[in-house]
Motif scaffolding. Structure first.
Motif, short mmCIF file in Angstrom:
data_model
loop_
_atom_site.label_atom_id
_atom_site.label_comp_id
_atom_site.label_asym_id
_atom_site.label_seq_id
_atom_site.Cartn_x
_atom_site.Cartn_y
_atom_site.Cartn_z
N ALA A 1 -7.76 2.56 -5.13
CA ALA A 1 -7.77 3.66 -4.17
C ALA A 1 -9.21 4.12 -3.99
O ALA A 1 -10.13 3.62 -4.63
CB ALA A 1 -6.88 4.80 -4.66
N PHE B 1 -2.79 10.69 -4.35
CA PHE B 1 -3.69 9.69 -3.78
C PHE B 1 -3.05 9.04 -2.56
O PHE B 1 -1.83 8.82 -2.50
CB PHE B 1 -3.99 8.60 -4.82
CG PHE B 1 -4.56 9.13 -6.10
CD1 PHE B 1 -5.88 9.56 -6.17
CD2 PHE B 1 -3.77 9.21 -7.24
CE1 PHE B 1 -6.40 10.05 -7.35
CE2 PHE B 1 -4.28 9.70 -8.43
CZ PHE B 1 -5.60 10.13 -8.49
N ASP B 2 -3.91 8.73 -1.59
CA ASP B 2 -3.47 8.03 -0.40
C ASP B 2 -3.96 6.59 -0.44
O ASP B 2 -4.99 6.28 -1.04
CB ASP B 2 -4.02 8.71 0.86
CG ASP B 2 -3.48 10.12 1.04
OD1 ASP B 2 -2.33 10.37 0.61
OD2 ASP B 2 -4.21 10.96 1.60
N ASP B 3 -3.22 5.72 0.21
CA ASP B 3 -3.63 4.32 0.40
C ASP B 3 -3.98 3.65 -0.93
O ASP B 3 -5.10 3.19 -1.16
CB ASP B 3 -4.83 4.23 1.35
CG ASP B 3 -4.51 4.74 2.73
OD1 ASP B 3 -3.35 4.64 3.14
OD2 ASP B 3 -5.44 5.26 3.39
N VAL B 4 -3.00 3.58 -1.81
CA VAL B 4 -3.17 2.89 -3.09
C VAL B 4 -2.68 1.45 -2.93
O VAL B 4 -1.48 1.22 -2.70
CB VAL B 4 -2.41 3.60 -4.22
CG1 VAL B 4 -2.62 2.86 -5.53
CG2 VAL B 4 -2.84 5.04 -4.33
N ASP B 5 -3.59 0.50 -3.02
CA ASP B 5 -3.24 -0.92 -2.92
C ASP B 5 -2.83 -1.45 -4.28
O ASP B 5 -3.55 -1.28 -5.27
CB ASP B 5 -4.43 -1.74 -2.40
CG ASP B 5 -4.78 -1.39 -0.97
OD1 ASP B 5 -3.87 -1.02 -0.21
OD2 ASP B 5 -5.98 -1.49 -0.62
N THR C 1 0.86 -1.18 0.00
CA THR C 1 0.00 0.00 0.00
C THR C 1 0.89 1.23 0.00
O THR C 1 1.81 1.35 0.83
CB THR C 1 -0.92 0.02 1.22
OG1 THR C 1 -1.73 -1.16 1.21
CG2 THR C 1 -1.82 1.24 1.21
N TYR C 2 0.61 2.16 -0.93
CA TYR C 2 1.50 3.30 -1.12
C TYR C 2 0.70 4.60 -1.11
O TYR C 2 -0.48 4.63 -1.46
CB TYR C 2 2.25 3.18 -2.45
CG TYR C 2 3.06 1.91 -2.56
CD1 TYR C 2 4.36 1.85 -2.07
CD2 TYR C 2 2.49 0.77 -3.14
CE1 TYR C 2 5.10 0.68 -2.17
CE2 TYR C 2 3.23 -0.41 -3.23
CZ TYR C 2 4.53 -0.45 -2.75
OH TYR C 2 5.25 -1.61 -2.83
N ASP C 3 1.39 5.66 -0.71
CA ASP C 3 0.84 7.01 -0.76
C ASP C 3 1.58 7.81 -1.84
O ASP C 3 2.80 7.70 -1.98
CB ASP C 3 0.99 7.73 0.58
CG ASP C 3 0.15 7.08 1.67
OD1 ASP C 3 -0.89 6.48 1.34
OD2 ASP C 3 0.56 7.14 2.85
N THR C 4 0.82 8.60 -2.60
CA THR C 4 1.43 9.49 -3.60
C THR C 4 1.01 10.92 -3.30
O THR C 4 0.22 11.18 -2.38
CB THR C 4 0.98 9.09 -5.02
OG1 THR C 4 -0.42 9.39 -5.16
CG2 THR C 4 1.21 7.61 -5.29
N GLU C 5 1.52 11.85 -4.10
CA GLU C 5 1.14 13.24 -3.90
C GLU C 5 -0.34 13.47 -4.17
O GLU C 5 -0.95 14.36 -3.59
CB GLU C 5 1.99 14.14 -4.82
CG GLU C 5 3.46 14.14 -4.48
CD GLU C 5 4.24 15.09 -5.38
OE1 GLU C 5 3.60 15.74 -6.25
OE2 GLU C 5 5.47 15.20 -5.22
#
Length: 707
Positions: free
Chosen positions: A622, A580-584, A574-578
């Motif tokens: 997301a 979007f948050d909580d991208v599985d 699970t990653y956060d970007t500028e």
């Protein structure tokens, strides 16, 4: 054994899944074809005696497609909608008609159900006959691999597809009303699709709540685009070698599959009465479909053209069905049983084949199906379910393509299944008796068959994450009307078909094993199966010819079908970007392979056997979007029968992007790109594979709103 494992076994027992059915995997836990998200692992099967069993807690081979996945894969027919699922192919007779093939078996060996009752149409009679089920309105689709005949009869010897649209309400909507509308546009055929449905609470008597249901759908498509010639290179070379010449002014179809346009309208209205301990309700549905049969002009060989005739008329099919359904369920303490479920469906179906504006052949199928399932009360470690089923069909065909005589058929079956749990072990066993009778009304011919089928299975919880199961089964299937009594030209398959009225029961003895391992971040599922047939019924070409068509006969011989299915999924993280948050992020892959042969010497390949297929995908999810890209591959098929051409491999690149604006999942915009590399793909299981390839590059844009 841990407390959790004990609870799992108790739950399995209470669910009373049909013992049986050529089992497959506990580990379809991840639903073969869907990401291993927690809510998907909790999917519950609702089909027949399978009701209440979690997909991840059964040795039955099963897949549950929820509405989101159905809409993502949606096509104009049930066969094409399900084609990317493991072990599934389709008959693909153009966009208007496509029926599922499960593990290489189709026709009368696969039952397509409409809310637990047969579709009551003529789709198993011929691949150019559409299934009278509308996938655009489905809320879920359940696929039961292997034989489900203990519950659904010998016509389910190869598996079941149950399309569930809840046209009869069995629950009260929140706030008294719920509905949805959807619109879609496709570029490959300039197609438009519109659908909508609603449930509304209209009365509350205190003892019962009354819910009204309504739905409608409309689809209109033109001839679809392809990247090259409609005819395969092999067929064109064969025609050239045989000295075929194009008529003056005639051009070979290129870039478009002619006569593949469709227009379908469906709508229904129903009402449900909801009680504290059950419900009952009814629904009336009307389905009208007009669709072209691609390549139909190729079937006119042998007929003398009239002087001055410029070209042959195209063949279209006008399908009309009016259907009435009644469903009911009652829960309580009824001595031995804790629940009773009743279903009844009646259909008046007409299928008219149009040659230009003239009526060619009219197929009529008037029939009904009734079934009752009784779930037993829990008693120690034992559980079970018992039921019976009655089907009746009055079938007739009048016209030039009346290759099957008018026939009245009746089928009655009774089954019982049991299961026993002991620690980590689960044991299942059951049996079915079925009587099938035919009466050819204009020939004074009658046949009757008594079939007995049984299955035993065992599953073991190796650990909290791993499961192993095995099932042994013996089933008997009565031959179908077409296999027994066909005797006439069948232009859709370019054959003069001849049945054998002396055919007996088709007997199958099989073994299936499954292994699964599933954690929060990783899952692996593998199924291996082998089935040996005595008197397997198949259609084979002869050296004869009738009415300018090659003669095909239905015969019985020993056969073997075996293969495997496997799927693995991995959550990368699970990653956060500028933005979007909580991208599985997930990756997945699946593969299936089917082998089969006939014990008759010489070229013993079973016709139209699906090739090796695999699919690999990458998915990101997301709150505001879902994105998926995948590669779909079908291998070449060179193991062919005497009368079919080999098929080349193909690969499609597909992309799916869904937006949920304002973080509100009730509204969504979707873009789907299918076959973005614009490759030529031919479905080997299709009779039309050499004249009608799968659609070329397609962009579908759609909008959906729930309220």
């Amino acid at each position: 054994m841990t407390t959790t494992s004990a609870f799992k076994n108790t739950y399995r027992f209470k669910a009373l899944l049909l013992t049986t059915v050529l089992a497959s995997q506990n580990a379809y836990a991840a639903e073969l074809g869907a990401p291993p998200h927690e809510n998907e692992l909790e999917e519950i099967i609702v089909s027949g005696a399978f009701e209440g069993r979690k997909v991840g807690e059964t040795i039955l081979g099963s897949t549950v497609l929820r509405q989101e996945e159905i809409l993502r894969q949606l096509s104009g027919s049930i066969g094409e909608t399900l084609r990317r699922q493991p072990g599934i192919s389709s008959t693909f007779f153009g966009p208007g008609a496509s029926r599922p093939i499960i593990r290489g078996l189709g026709g009368d060996r696969i039952r397509v159900l409409d809310n637990g009752i047969g579709s009551i149409d003529a789709s198993s009679t011929s691949p150019d006959h559409a299934v009278a089920v509308e996938p655009a309105l489905a809320e879920r689709i359940e696929i039961l691999r292997g034989t489900a005949m203990l519950v659904y009869g010998s016509s389910a010897a190869g598996g079941v597809v149950n399309v569930i649209d809840n046209r009869i309400p069995n629950s009260v909507p929140e706030d008294g009303f719920e509905g949805a509308v959807r619109y879609g546009y496709t570029t490959v055929d300039e197609g438009h699709e519109l659908s909508g449905s609603f449930n509304a609470l209209i009365a509350d008597t205190g003892s019962a709540q009354v819910v009204l249901h309504g739905d409608i759908s409309y689809r209109d498509t033109n001839d679809y685009d392809i990247p090259g010639f409609a005819e395969s290179a092999r067929l064109r070379a064969l025609e050239e070698a045989e000295g075929g010449e194009e008529e003056e002014g005639e051009e070979e179809a290129f870039g478009t599959v002619e006569n593949s346009a469709t227009e379908t309208t469906a709508g229904s209205g129903g009402v449900g009465f909801i009680f504290e301990n059950g419900f009952f309700g009814f629904n009336i549905r009307q389905l009208d479909s007009l669709y072209g049969v691609p390549g139909a002009h190729h079937h006119e060989e042998g007929e003398e053209e009239e002087e001055g005739e410029e070209e042959e008329e195209v063949v279209r099919i006008d399908l009309d069905q009016t259907r009435y359904d009644f469903n009911g369920e009652l829960r309580g303490d009824f001595g031995l049983f804790s629940k009773a479920k009743f279903r009844f469906g009646y259909s008046d179906y007409t299928h008219t084949e149009l040659e230009g504006d003239e009526v060619g052949t009219v197929f009529s199928n008037e029939g009904y199906e009734a079934r009752a399932d009784f779930v037993e009360n829990h008693s120690g470690n034992w559980g079970g379910s018992t039921g019976f089923q009655l089907r009746s069909r009055d079938f007739s065909a009048i016209g030039a393509e009346a290759f099957v005589p008018p026939t009245d058929s009746t089928q009655f079956g009774i089954y019982t299944v049991k299961e026993y749990t002991s620690g980590p072990w689960l044991y299942e066993f059951g049996g079915r008796y079925e009587n099938t009778s035919y009466d050819v009304t204009n020939q004074n011919v009658e046949r009757s068959f008594d079939g007995f089928s049984a299955s035993v299975g065992a599953g073991y919880d190796i650990s909290e994450e791993s499961f192993f199961g095995v099932t042994l089964f013996r089933t008997e299937r009565a031959p179908s009307t077409e296999e027994l009594f066909s005797n006439g030209p069948h232009l859709a398959t370019n054959a003069f078909e001849v049945g054998d009225p002396n055919l007996g029961l088709e007997t199958a003895l099989g073994l299936e094993a499954t292994f699964s391992h599933s954690t929060d971040d990783f899952s692996f599922i593998a199924n291996v199966y082998y089935t040996s047939y005595d008197d397997f019924i198949y259609e084979v070409a002869t050296s004869g010819e009738e009415d300018g068509l090659p003669i095909f006969e239905f015969r019985a011989n020993d056969a073997q079908i075996y293969g495997f299915e496997a799927k693995t999924e991995l959550k990368i993280g699970t990653y956060d970007t500028e933005m979007f948050d909580d991208v599985d992020i997930h990756i997945d892959g699946q593969i299936d392979l089917i082998k089969a042969d006939l014990d008759r010497g010489g070229n013993d390949n079973i016709p139209r056997l699906p090739p090796l297929t695999f699919l690999v995908g990458l998915e990101a999810n997301a709150s505001l979007f879902d994105f998926r890209t995948e590669l779909e591959f079908a291998g070449s098929q060179n193991n062919v029968s005497d009368v079919e051409l080999p098929t080349d491999s193909y690969a499609f690149w597909n992309v799916y992007l869904t937006f949920h604006p304002f973080e509100n999942s009730n509204y969504s915009f979707e873009l789907r790109g299918s076959n973005l590399n614009d490759a030529t793909g031919r479905q080997h299981a299709s009779f039309l594979k050499d004249v009608a390839p799968l659609p070329g590059r397609n962009i579908r844009a759609s909008f959906r709103a729930q309220f």
